[in-house]
Write a protein that holds these residues in place. Structure first.
Motif, PDB file in Angstrom:
ATOM      1  N   HIS A  86       2.410   9.209  -5.739  1.00 39.88           N
ATOM      2  CA  HIS A  86       2.732  10.496  -5.291  1.00 39.88           C
ATOM      3  C   HIS A  86       4.030  10.795  -6.247  1.00 39.88           C
ATOM      4  CE1 HIS A  86       2.802  13.505  -2.139  1.00 39.88           C
ATOM      5  NE2 HIS A  86       4.047  13.553  -2.436  1.00 39.88           N
ATOM      6  N   SER A  87       4.729   9.984  -6.633  1.00 38.86           N
ATOM      7  CA  SER A  87       5.863  10.378  -7.489  1.00 38.86           C
ATOM      8  C   SER A  87       5.090  10.597  -9.014  1.00 38.86           C
ATOM      9  CB  SER A  87       7.068   9.397  -7.753  1.00 38.86           C
ATOM     10  OG  SER A  87       6.648   8.114  -7.956  1.00 38.86           O
ATOM     11  N   LYS A 111       0.730  -1.058   0.122  1.00 47.67           N
ATOM     12  CA  LYS A 111      -0.074  -0.080  -0.071  1.00 47.67           C
ATOM     13  C   LYS A 111       0.871   1.344  -0.112  1.00 47.67           C
ATOM     14  CE  LYS A 111      -4.581   1.223   1.920  1.00 47.67           C
ATOM     15  NZ  LYS A 111      -5.441   0.753   3.039  1.00 47.67           N
ATOM     16  N   PHE A 112       1.900   1.369   0.862  1.00 45.95           N
ATOM     17  CA  PHE A 112       2.860   2.634   1.007  1.00 45.95           C
ATOM     18  C   PHE A 112       3.421   2.553  -0.308  1.00 45.95           C
ATOM     19  CE2 PHE A 112       2.725   2.468   5.519  1.00 45.95           C
ATOM     20  CZ  PHE A 112       2.714   3.651   5.924  1.00 45.95           C
ATOM     21  N   LYS A 113       3.940   1.697  -1.074  1.00 46.77           N
ATOM     22  CA  LYS A 113       4.758   1.511  -2.367  1.00 46.77           C
ATOM     23  C   LYS A 113       3.719   2.022  -3.218  1.00 46.77           C
ATOM     24  CE  LYS A 113       7.765  -1.694  -4.946  1.00 46.77           C
ATOM     25  NZ  LYS A 113       7.703  -2.779  -5.365  1.00 46.77           N
ATOM     26  N   LYS A 114       2.273   1.649  -3.278  1.00 47.85           N
ATOM     27  CA  LYS A 114       1.260   2.269  -4.258  1.00 47.85           C
ATOM     28  C   LYS A 114       1.295   3.693  -4.050  1.00 47.85           C
ATOM     29  CE  LYS A 114      -2.533  -0.273  -6.072  1.00 47.85           C
ATOM     30  NZ  LYS A 114      -3.537  -1.090  -5.693  1.00 47.85           N
ATOM     31  N   GLU A 115       1.086   4.175  -2.797  1.00 51.60           N
ATOM     32  CA  GLU A 115       0.999   5.314  -2.569  1.00 51.60           C
ATOM     33  C   GLU A 115       2.187   6.219  -2.939  1.00 51.60           C
ATOM     34  OE1 GLU A 115      -0.192   6.087   1.572  1.00 51.60           O
ATOM     35  OE2 GLU A 115      -2.081   5.148   1.290  1.00 51.60           O
ATOM     36  N   LYS A 116       3.313   5.701  -2.692  1.00 53.78           N
ATOM     37  CA  LYS A 116       4.539   6.495  -3.049  1.00 53.78           C
ATOM     38  C   LYS A 116       4.740   6.681  -4.687  1.00 53.78           C
ATOM     39  CE  LYS A 116       9.335   6.154  -1.616  1.00 53.78           C
ATOM     40  NZ  LYS A 116      10.365   5.424  -1.291  1.00 53.78           N
ATOM     41  N   GLU A 117       4.210   5.737  -5.314  1.00 53.77           N
ATOM     42  CA  GLU A 117       4.133   5.499  -6.829  1.00 53.77           C
ATOM     43  C   GLU A 117       3.078   6.447  -7.275  1.00 53.77           C
ATOM     44  OE1 GLU A 117       3.633   1.611  -8.158  1.00 53.77           O
ATOM     45  OE2 GLU A 117       5.825   1.152  -7.852  1.00 53.77           O
TER      46      GLU A 117
END
Lengths: 368, 258
Positions: free
Chosen positions: A362-363, A354-360
């Motif tokens: 975001h970027s 989930k964090f990874k997805k949000e980060k992606e």
């Protein structure tokens, strides 16, 4: 075994060895509990080599725990109070028992295998109580006595002896560090097994035995090896229990103990490297917290409520704490199996994803 | 050409039902021998007798893959039969669905190199370069190399079949048994599988026995066809001869008295 695994083992080791420094923050900073973490963690890691890697669910691993305890006690009574021989003998003897029990039980698979292991464990338990009383001292349990022969170091100790490691006593934090080092070695071995070609074969057994056989591989010896290795881990854990507290009773072999390690493994994540250890810690930690609660504590917690409501709440909540803590464990277990079948490790993976997805996201948003 | 498998006078009853009735068959080395027949003709029973999974009531099956005088396979466990050089492809592709394609490919390579059991518990699985190389090689042979890190459970049926064939080939078998290799496949997958089997046949001389339903597959691949109906071999010959054979037509088109 690649760089990532080495780092995993190093971090694992560092976290375990520094436990006495930070466990106090979460209220677990005393040696008794930390010893339990290490011992049951080792037990669960070993159990996972059978259940997690090959998919064969044993309901009788407590038998090896008990066998390890008795063997270690006899090493203390007959040879020396040094923990090293006790640990080595316990591992070897439980390995022999695992070889014999596994040889028979592995003639079947699935539920029949589970039932056979359960039957063997109950047999061991009942025999420890009855015909084997000369070896196990029956209900009283096997204890140290001042008159034990202890061929190697009888002259050096006076009165009731205590376990030691080359002159260093093994109570309190010393005992924890002894268990912790064995736990880290055990974890390292399990990681290496997982990455080895032998480990891959075990995973293949779990995945498709038919293809395995039609690829010219005999599944039996692979399963038996895994069974023996996990039995030896259990025996080692049993030995550590008596290194910490030199008393071996038959109740250690009861089916509830076998069930507990199954719960630990599933709770943490079957087939993952760290999961079973996490499961063991979670169960032992909450057991410690919940079983310490009593009505007085509950009354304090719900003290802000009006009296009659407070009474109802306290009598309801007291079902789940103290001796009733197994009810809490049952609820926790049900929730995990229904909502997180992969255990705690799956939970971590989901959160990380989930964090990874949000980060992606975001970027990606930033790039526009 | 010498034979690799001979079947003589095989009978098999299932509680009174005659599944195989005096079956005789010779599989020539290097041939692609198709066994065809309508449903219930005894094809699966026959295949199981060939590899010793079922022991016939009477008759013998001799395998000449290792010994010139031949040997019987009856009663041997599957892994022992496989170690003698007989690989098998199942109706439903059997692969290790929880493992990656690369791991799937490594397992038969290890079985081929190390035999039926080896306790190699310490060396990492990738520490033996020849295993990884061979695994990559067989994956690229069937065109699955770019999917090497996928879990095989997520493959299409056609790709699973490719992987299964690759795993069989990794062991360099002398005899390859294919049980309806295109069953349940879409036309495109069927044609791909046929092409792959043809390509394999050109590159390596492996004797193949194909149990098949689909005439298109049979006539594209087989060098010899045996027709099984009601437990008998009713006709045998080159595929082109069989196409026009009246007995075959009868067995397939409902003329058979069942």
């Amino acid at each position: 075994m690649n760089m990532k695994d080495n780092i995993l083992v190093l971090i694992f080791g560092a976290v375990i060895l520094t436990m006495p420094l930070w466990a106090g923050i979460v209220g677990a900073g005393y040696p008794d509990l930390l010893q339990k973490f290490a011992i049951f963690g080792l037990f669960a890691i070993g159990f996972n080599i059978l259940f997690g890697f090959t998919g064969y669910l044993s309901f009788g691993h407590a038998a090896f725990l008990g066998i390890g305890s008795y063997t270690a006690m006899w090493s203390f009574k007959l040879l020396t109070m040094n923990a090293i021989p006790a640990v080595l003998f316990a591992t070897a003897v439980s390995g022999l028992f695992a070889l014999a029990i596994g040889f028979v039980a592995l003639r079947r698979s699935g539920i029949y295998f589970s039932i056979l292991t359960l039957a063997f464990a109950q047999m061991c338990y009942n025999m420890a109580y009855s015909v084997l009383t000369p070896i196990t001292n029956g209900e009283t349990g096997l204890t140290l006595t001042a008159t034990d022969p202890r061929i190697l170091d009888a002259a050096t100790t006076e009165g009731l002896p205590s376990t030691e490691l080359f002159g260093m006593g093994l109570s309190g934090y010393n005992g924890f560090y002894f268990c912790a080092i064995i736990l880290i070695i055990g974890f390292y071995i399990s990681v290496r097994l997982y990455r080895s070609s032998f480990g891959l074969m075990l995973l293949a057994v779990k995945s498709n035995q038919n293809r395995m056989k039609y690829t010219g591989l005999n599944t039996k010896p692979y399963l038996l090896s895994a069974f023996v290795i996990s039995g030896m881990y259990a025996g080692l854990a049993g030995a550590l229990m008596v290194v910490i507290d030199p008393l071996a009773g038959a109740e250690r072999m009861q089916w509830t103990a076998s069930g507990e390690v199954v719960l630990m493994t599933i709770l943490g994540g079957v087939g993952t490297l760290l999961g079973p250890f996490i499961g063991a810690i979670v169960i032992k930690y909450f057991e410690n917290i919940f079983s310490a609660f009593n009505d007085a504590v509950l009354n304090q917690v719900f003290g802000f409520l009006p009296d009659f409501i407070q009474g109802i709440w306290v009598s309801f909540a007291s079902l789940f704490v103290g001796k009733g803590w197994h009810l809490t464990l049952g609820v926790l277990f049900m929730l995990i199996v229904i909502f997180l079948p992969g255990g705690a490790m799956e939970g971590f993976r989901r959160i990380a994803a989930k964090f990874k997805k949000e980060k992606e996201a975001h970027s990606a948003g930033g790039a526009e | 050409m010498s034979s690799i498998l001979t079947v003589e006078g095989v009978n098999k009853n299932f509680s009174g039902l005659k599944a195989l009735d005096d079956v005789n068959l010779v599989v020539e080395e290097g041939s692609v021998h198709a066994i065809i027949g309508p449903n219930g003709a005894g094809k699966s029973t026959f295949l199981n007798c060939l590899v010793g999974r079922l022991v016939p009531d009477t008759g013998t099956v001799l395998y000449y893959g290792n010994k010139p005088e031949g040997e019987t396979l009856f009663g041997l466990p599957p892994h022992a039969i496989n170690q003698k050089g007989i690989s098998r492809v199942f109706q439903t592709p059997e692969v290790f669905e929880d493992l990656t394609l690369f791991e799937n490919a490594m397992i038969p390579v290890m079985a081929h190199l190390d035999g039926s059991y080896r306790f190699n518990s310490w060396g990492g699985v990738l520490s033996r370069g020849e295993i990884a190389d061979a695994a990559e090689h067989i994956l690229s042979d069937v065109g699955l190399l770019e999917k090497r890190n996928m879990h095989s459970g997520s493959l299409s049926r056609g790709d699973k079949r490719r992987l299964e064939l690759a795993m069989c080939l990794a062991q360099d078998p002398k005899l390859l048994l294919l049980d309806e290799p295109t069953a349940g496949m879409a036309r495109a997958d069927t044609n791909n599988t046929i092409d792959l089997l043809k390509k394999i046949g050109e590159e390596r001389k492996i004797t193949k026995v194909i149990i098949e339903h689909d005439m298109h597959v049979v006539f594209s691949l087989a060098t010899k066809v045996s027709v099984l109906a009601r437990g008998h071999i009713i006709a045998e010959g080159a595929p082109q001869e069989m196409k026009g054979d009246a007995r075959v037509q009868e067995a397939y088109l409902g003329g058979a008295h069942l």
